[in-house]
Scaffold this motif. Structure first.
Motif, PDB file in Angstrom:
ATOM      1  N   UNK A  29      42.961  43.218  56.377  1.00 21.00           N
ATOM      2  CA  UNK A  29      43.963  42.722  55.468  1.00 21.00           C
ATOM      3  C   UNK A  29      45.389  43.099  55.745  1.00 21.00           C
ATOM      4  N   UNK A  30      45.308  43.980  56.729  1.00 14.24           N
ATOM      5  CA  UNK A  30      46.486  44.638  57.121  1.00 14.24           C
ATOM      6  C   UNK A  30      47.291  43.735  57.837  1.00 14.24           C
ATOM      7  N   UNK A  31      48.868  43.599  57.696  1.00 14.51           N
ATOM      8  CA  UNK A  31      49.603  42.771  58.311  1.00 14.51           C
ATOM      9  C   UNK A  31      49.974  43.205  59.576  1.00 14.51           C
ATOM     10  N   UNK A  32      49.286  44.145  60.089  1.00 13.39           N
ATOM     11  CA  UNK A  32      49.379  44.763  61.565  1.00 13.39           C
ATOM     12  C   UNK A  32      48.405  43.921  62.142  1.00 13.39           C
ATOM     13  N   UNK A  33      47.535  43.396  61.603  1.00 16.00           N
ATOM     14  CA  UNK A  33      46.640  42.492  62.147  1.00 16.00           C
ATOM     15  C   UNK A  33      46.521  41.119  61.829  1.00 16.00           C
ATOM     16  N   UNK A  34      47.905  40.765  61.674  1.00 11.09           N
ATOM     17  CA  UNK A  34      47.993  39.276  61.278  1.00 11.09           C
ATOM     18  C   UNK A  34      47.429  38.298  62.343  1.00 11.09           C
ATOM     19  N   UNK A  35      47.479  38.741  63.572  1.00 12.09           N
ATOM     20  CA  UNK A  35      46.703  37.879  64.767  1.00 12.09           C
ATOM     21  C   UNK A  35      46.150  39.009  65.300  1.00 12.09           C
ATOM     22  N   UNK A  50      41.996  33.931  75.734  1.00  9.83           N
ATOM     23  CA  UNK A  50      40.823  33.054  75.411  1.00  9.83           C
ATOM     24  C   UNK A  50      40.735  32.479  73.858  1.00  9.83           C
ATOM     25  N   UNK A  51      41.084  33.181  72.797  1.00  7.90           N
ATOM     26  CA  UNK A  51      40.810  32.708  71.360  1.00  7.90           C
ATOM     27  C   UNK A  51      41.612  33.636  70.516  1.00  7.90           C
ATOM     28  N   UNK A  52      42.258  33.318  69.370  1.00  7.78           N
ATOM     29  CA  UNK A  52      43.011  33.870  68.453  1.00  7.78           C
ATOM     30  C   UNK A  52      42.700  33.585  67.256  1.00  7.78           C
ATOM     31  N   UNK A  53      42.658  34.498  66.093  1.00  6.95           N
ATOM     32  CA  UNK A  53      42.275  34.422  64.985  1.00  6.95           C
ATOM     33  C   UNK A  53      43.304  35.113  64.076  1.00  6.95           C
ATOM     34  N   UNK A  54      43.902  34.344  62.985  1.00  8.53           N
ATOM     35  CA  UNK A  54      44.927  34.710  62.034  1.00  8.53           C
ATOM     36  C   UNK A  54      44.353  35.528  60.919  1.00  8.53           C
ATOM     37  N   UNK A  55      45.220  36.091  60.044  1.00  8.18           N
ATOM     38  CA  UNK A  55      44.854  36.806  59.054  1.00  8.18           C
ATOM     39  C   UNK A  55      43.948  36.025  58.014  1.00  8.18           C
ATOM     40  N   UNK A  56      43.987  34.581  57.999  1.00 13.19           N
ATOM     41  CA  UNK A  56      43.404  33.731  57.047  1.00 13.19           C
ATOM     42  C   UNK A  56      41.736  33.476  57.617  1.00 13.19           C
ATOM     43  N   UNK A  57      41.741  33.745  59.042  1.00 18.11           N
ATOM     44  CA  UNK A  57      40.376  33.267  59.590  1.00 18.11           C
ATOM     45  C   UNK A  57      40.460  32.184  60.538  1.00 18.11           C
ATOM     46  N   UNK A  58      41.613  31.587  60.569  1.00 15.65           N
ATOM     47  CA  UNK A  58      42.074  30.483  61.293  1.00 15.65           C
ATOM     48  C   UNK A  58      41.790  30.816  62.811  1.00 15.65           C
ATOM     49  N   UNK A  59      41.021  30.167  63.663  1.00 17.88           N
ATOM     50  CA  UNK A  59      40.683  30.474  64.728  1.00 17.88           C
ATOM     51  C   UNK A  59      40.872  29.215  65.743  1.00 17.88           C
ATOM     52  N   UNK A  60      41.732  29.740  66.831  1.00 16.10           N
ATOM     53  CA  UNK A  60      41.862  28.498  67.934  1.00 16.10           C
ATOM     54  C   UNK A  60      41.199  29.254  69.374  1.00 16.10           C
ATOM     55  N   UNK A  61      40.895  28.307  70.183  1.00 11.60           N
ATOM     56  CA  UNK A  61      40.391  28.640  71.290  1.00 11.60           C
ATOM     57  C   UNK A  61      40.817  27.855  72.511  1.00 11.60           C
ATOM     58  N   UNK A  62      40.756  28.860  73.812  1.00  7.99           N
ATOM     59  CA  UNK A  62      41.533  27.883  74.894  1.00  7.99           C
ATOM     60  C   UNK A  62      40.351  27.161  75.304  1.00  7.99           C
ATOM     61  N   UNK A  63      40.877  26.005  76.213  1.00 10.87           N
ATOM     62  CA  UNK A  63      39.777  25.016  76.741  1.00 10.87           C
ATOM     63  C   UNK A  63      38.852  25.695  77.658  1.00 10.87           C
ATOM     64  N   UNK A  94      37.392  41.825  82.997  1.00  9.89           N
ATOM     65  CA  UNK A  94      37.470  42.848  81.827  1.00  9.89           C
ATOM     66  C   UNK A  94      37.990  42.143  80.664  1.00  9.89           C
ATOM     67  N   UNK A  95      37.432  42.124  79.653  1.00  8.55           N
ATOM     68  CA  UNK A  95      37.821  41.717  78.320  1.00  8.55           C
ATOM     69  C   UNK A  95      38.527  42.456  77.281  1.00  8.55           C
ATOM     70  N   UNK A  96      39.370  42.078  76.685  1.00 10.63           N
ATOM     71  CA  UNK A  96      40.710  42.913  76.190  1.00 10.63           C
ATOM     72  C   UNK A  96      40.365  41.993  74.570  1.00 10.63           C
ATOM     73  N   UNK A  97      40.646  43.256  73.521  1.00  8.51           N
ATOM     74  CA  UNK A  97      41.346  42.434  72.345  1.00  8.51           C
ATOM     75  C   UNK A  97      42.555  43.032  71.975  1.00  8.51           C
ATOM     76  N   UNK A  98      43.222  42.441  71.290  1.00  7.64           N
ATOM     77  CA  UNK A  98      44.590  42.860  70.985  1.00  7.64           C
ATOM     78  C   UNK A  98      45.189  42.343  69.493  1.00  7.64           C
ATOM     79  N   UNK A  99      46.100  42.681  69.131  1.00  7.68           N
ATOM     80  CA  UNK A  99      46.704  42.553  67.754  1.00  7.68           C
ATOM     81  C   UNK A  99      48.164  42.383  67.796  1.00  7.68           C
ATOM     82  N   UNK A 100      48.668  41.584  66.758  1.00  8.37           N
ATOM     83  CA  UNK A 100      50.025  41.565  66.596  1.00  8.37           C
ATOM     84  C   UNK A 100      50.332  41.300  65.143  1.00  8.37           C
ATOM     85  N   UNK A 101      51.401  41.728  64.778  1.00  9.14           N
ATOM     86  CA  UNK A 101      51.933  41.458  63.337  1.00  9.14           C
ATOM     87  C   UNK A 101      52.768  40.106  62.812  1.00  9.14           C
ATOM     88  N   UNK A 102      52.901  39.354  63.683  1.00 11.66           N
ATOM     89  CA  UNK A 102      53.896  38.205  63.192  1.00 11.66           C
ATOM     90  C   UNK A 102      53.603  37.017  64.161  1.00 11.66           C
TER      91      UNK A 102
END
Length: 124
Positions: A29-35, A50-63, A94-102
């Motif tokens: 729920x932290x805005x540091x993890x907006x995406x 590969x894929x991105x999920x926003x704070x609401x849970x909306x997810x998009x995927x690359x083809x 190598x697979x990574x996860x990442x986050x951003x706030x805006x």
């Protein structure tokens, strides 16, 4: 700064499945993890999204992974998952996860906090 830690990588045969985990030091729920996003880097190649999920849970995927990879999250444990099915040798990376706030979650260049990565190898 958000600390992220991936796990779950390993070796699998073509057609197999793996589930990667990304544990976050902040609540989802932290805005540091907006995406939050999943990325990979193949040997000698640039990192790709590969894929991105926003704070609401909306997810998009690359083809490249749409229909094979699924992002989910455990809100109680603050863990983001990447379920990978029907893996192919070309998914070795190598697979990574990442986050951003805006911003738009699909803009991979704005991600500021990264995990150390986990290796996935797909071979027979």
């Amino acid at each position: 700064q958000v600390h992220l830690a991936e796990s779950g990588g390993g070796s699998v045969q073509p057609g197999g499945s793996l589930r990667l985990s990304c544990a976050a030091s902040e609540s989802f729920s932290s805005t540091y993890l907006y995406c939050m996003g999943w990325f990979r880097q193949k040997h000698g190649k640039e990192r790709e999204g590969l894929a991105y999920r926003d704070i609401t849970g909306y997810t998009t995927y690359e083809d490249s992974v749409k229909g094979r990879f699924t992002v989910s999250r455990d809100l109680d444990k603050d863990i983001l998952y990447l379920q990978m099915d029907n893996l192919a040798p070309d998914d070795t990376a190598t697979y990574y996860c990442a986050a951003k706030s805006y911003g738009w979650c699909g803009n991979i260049h704005q991600y500021s906090d990264w995990g150390a990565g986990t290796q996935v190898t797909v071979s027979s």
